[in-house]
Design an enzyme around this catalytic site. Structure first.
Site, PDB file in Angstrom:
ATOM      1  CB  SER A 167     -11.329 -13.379  -4.146  1.00  0.00           C
ATOM      2  OG  SER A 167     -10.519 -12.341  -3.646  1.00  0.00           O
ATOM      3  CE1 TYR A 201     -14.498  -9.588  -6.145  1.00  0.00           C
ATOM      4  CE2 TYR A 201     -12.717  -9.527  -4.532  1.00  0.00           C
ATOM      5  CZ  TYR A 201     -13.230  -9.978  -5.725  1.00  0.00           C
ATOM      6  OH  TYR A 201     -12.502 -10.840  -6.501  1.00  0.00           O
ATOM      7  CE  LYS A 220     -15.313 -13.108  -7.077  1.00  0.00           C
ATOM      8  NZ  LYS A 220     -15.441 -13.848  -8.352  1.00  0.00           N
TER       9      LYS A 220
HETATM   10  N1  UFG Z   1      -1.638   0.230  -3.648  1.00  0.00           N
HETATM   11  C1  UFG Z   1      -1.085   1.493  -3.529  1.00  0.00           C
HETATM   12  N2  UFG Z   1      -1.452   2.425  -4.452  1.00  0.00           N
HETATM   13  C2  UFG Z   1      -2.323   2.171  -5.475  1.00  0.00           C
HETATM   14  C3  UFG Z   1      -2.857   0.872  -5.595  1.00  0.00           C
HETATM   15  C4  UFG Z   1      -2.503  -0.076  -4.647  1.00  0.00           C
HETATM   16  O1  UFG Z   1      -0.303   1.773  -2.628  1.00  0.00           O
HETATM   17  O2  UFG Z   1      -2.620   3.088  -6.256  1.00  0.00           O
HETATM   18  C5  UFG Z   1      -1.261  -0.802  -2.676  1.00  0.00           C
HETATM   19  C6  UFG Z   1      -2.474  -1.289  -1.884  1.00  0.00           C
HETATM   20  O3  UFG Z   1      -2.689  -0.483  -0.759  1.00  0.00           O
HETATM   21  C7  UFG Z   1      -2.049  -2.712  -1.525  1.00  0.00           C
HETATM   22  C8  UFG Z   1      -1.150  -3.133  -2.707  1.00  0.00           C
HETATM   23  O4  UFG Z   1      -0.788  -1.926  -3.348  1.00  0.00           O
HETATM   24  O5  UFG Z   1      -1.270  -2.687  -0.375  1.00  0.00           O
HETATM   25  C9  UFG Z   1      -1.859  -4.035  -3.707  1.00  0.00           C
HETATM   26  O6  UFG Z   1      -3.094  -3.411  -4.073  1.00  0.00           O
HETATM   27  P1  UFG Z   1      -4.000  -3.904  -5.290  1.00  0.00           P
HETATM   28  O7  UFG Z   1      -5.155  -2.988  -5.397  1.00  0.00           O
HETATM   29  O8  UFG Z   1      -3.135  -4.092  -6.498  1.00  0.00           O
HETATM   30  O9  UFG Z   1      -4.470  -5.347  -4.837  1.00  0.00           O
HETATM   31  P2  UFG Z   1      -5.228  -5.789  -3.505  1.00  0.00           P
HETATM   32  O10 UFG Z   1      -4.238  -6.573  -2.697  1.00  0.00           O
HETATM   33  O11 UFG Z   1      -5.932  -4.693  -2.818  1.00  0.00           O
HETATM   34  O12 UFG Z   1      -6.376  -6.676  -4.144  1.00  0.00           O
HETATM   35  C10 UFG Z   1      -6.252  -8.026  -4.390  1.00  0.00           C
HETATM   36  C11 UFG Z   1      -7.208  -8.407  -5.504  1.00  0.00           C
HETATM   37  C12 UFG Z   1      -8.628  -8.186  -5.047  1.00  0.00           C
HETATM   38  C13 UFG Z   1      -8.858  -8.903  -3.759  1.00  0.00           C
HETATM   39  C14 UFG Z   1      -7.841  -8.498  -2.730  1.00  0.00           C
HETATM   40  C15 UFG Z   1      -7.975  -9.285  -1.462  1.00  0.00           C
HETATM   41  O13 UFG Z   1      -6.965  -7.624  -6.632  1.00  0.00           O
HETATM   42  O14 UFG Z   1      -9.503  -8.690  -6.015  1.00  0.00           O
HETATM   43  O15 UFG Z   1      -6.539  -8.734  -3.232  1.00  0.00           O
HETATM   44  O16 UFG Z   1      -7.718  -8.449  -0.369  1.00  0.00           O
HETATM   45  F1  UFG Z   1     -10.078  -8.597  -3.271  1.00  0.00           F
END
Ligand code: UFG
Length: 318
Positions: free
Chosen positions: A113, A137, A141
């Site tokens: 990841s 997490y 990984k």
């Molecule tokens: N976000 C919102 N509202 C929500 C959900 C997400 O504003 O309800 C924002 C988050 O703050 C982030 C972006 O949307 O800025 C993307 O969020 P996600 O949760 O969709 O994905 P992440 O980037 O947090 O997570 C991804 C992978 C994880 C991994 C991570 C690495 O899904 O498995 O990248 O940082 F760990």
């Protein structure tokens, strides 16, 4: 090849199983169904409902390789319940590697990841960037990547770790269906349907072009094709590849694209930052392009969101 796919009932694992079958491989899926879905496993595929810690029960010398997707993957949960992540992701993988060694199965593709990099100093992120995970997490990984390196050095394992950035879209109806959903695109699609309480936008005071976080979205089918390339190119040693498009989109850009695809507004309320969210995560995938010839084919947000939308249960569109 005869292949064991752990986590093959999950979102990414099930799409890769579909691609492996289309390529003529013989597949056995091992999944404890803690987050996966039995109906995501194609009919005719051998299925073992087991945790990865019990992989030895199915792994025989007849197998040519393992694709290892099964893992706990919620960042927030990993902060609150780290023991689940160390036990399952690290302890479970150790048992899997030992089962592979006992059976003489020497080929592995592992789902790593972008979370291993934490808050990067530079974008786009190369594989040589420092690994400083900011949550358990990502730490688990990274621990598995290190475990695999040592097994490759000592026992001749032919392994590839693929470090995914933000995976989106669907393939032949197989889309994201998490019981506990935390990802932006599925939550925003639900909000567009008027389900739930609407989306919370986690902060707009980041140092980015519109103040919201930038992420690199990759279509799940492009991710699947990378697995097939990694599998056929495998040779003793441990290779690590980042997988993204090299292009970042802000949360607001994603929401605008969702409104464009669905023709519906996405109600979003501004909330505070989500702890642990880096401002920007954009991949450099030069290495896998150069070494394995990987070429993503569905690189626009519109394609990914259209496919994610089409895989939502039809009743939900009504
Ligand atoms: N976000 C919102 N509202 C929500 C959900 C997400 O504003 O309800 C924002 C988050 O703050 C982030 C972006 O949307 O800025 C993307 O969020 P996600 O949760 O969709 O994905 P992440 O980037 O947090 O997570 C991804 C992978 C994880 C991994 C991570 C690495 O899904 O498995 O990248 O940082 F760990």
């Amino acid at each position: 090849m005869k292949l064991l796919v752990t986590g093959g009932a999950g979102y990414i694992g099930s799409v890769v199983v579909g691609h492996l079958l289309a390529d003529g491989h013989e597949v056995t899926v091992l999944d404890d169904l803690s987050t996966g879905h039995r109906d995501a496993v194609a009919p005719g595929v051998e299925f073992a409902e087991l945790p990865i810690a019990e992989a030895a029960a199915v792994l025989t010398p007849a197998f040519d390789g393992v694709l290892h997707f099964a893992a706990k993957s919620l960042v927030g949960e990993s902060v609150a319940q780290p023991q689940r992540y160390w036990a399952n992701n690290v302890g479970g993988t150790l048992a899997l590697l030992e089962a592979m060694r006992a059976a003489g199965v020497g080929r592995l593709v592992f789902s790593s990841s972008a979370a291993v990099y934490g808050e990067p100093d530079r974008q786009p992120i190369k594989e040589t960037a420092p690994t400083r995970p900011t949550n358990p997490y990502g730490a688990t990984k990274l621990a598995v990547d290190l475990m695999i390196s040592s097994y490759a050095a000592a026992h001749g394992l032919a392994a590839t770790s693929l470090r995914y950035f933000n995976v989106a879209g669907s393939w032949r109806g197989l889309g994201e269906r998490h019981r506990t959903e935390t990802h932006l695109i599925p939550l925003a699609l639900r909000a567009a349907l008027g389900q739930g309480e609407g989306l919370t936008l986690y902060g707009e005071d980041y140092p980015t072009r519109d103040g919201t976080c930038v992420r690199d979205y990759i279509h799940v089918a492009d991710l699947a094709s990378a697995h097939l390339l990694a599998l056929s190119a495998s040779a003793p040693g441990h290779r690590v590849y980042n997988l993204g498009n090299g292009d970042g989109f802000t949360v607001r850009e994603v929401l605008a694209a969702i409104e464009g695809v669905t023709g519906r507004p996405v109600p979003a309320a501004l909330g505070p930052r989500r702890p642990g969210d880096p401002a920007a995560l954009v991949a450099s995938s030069e290495r896998i392009r150069d070494e394995l010839g990987w070429r993503p084919t569905r690189t626009t947000l519109r394609e990914m969101i259209t496919d994610a939308w089409s895989a939502m249960p039809t009743a939900e569109h009504a």
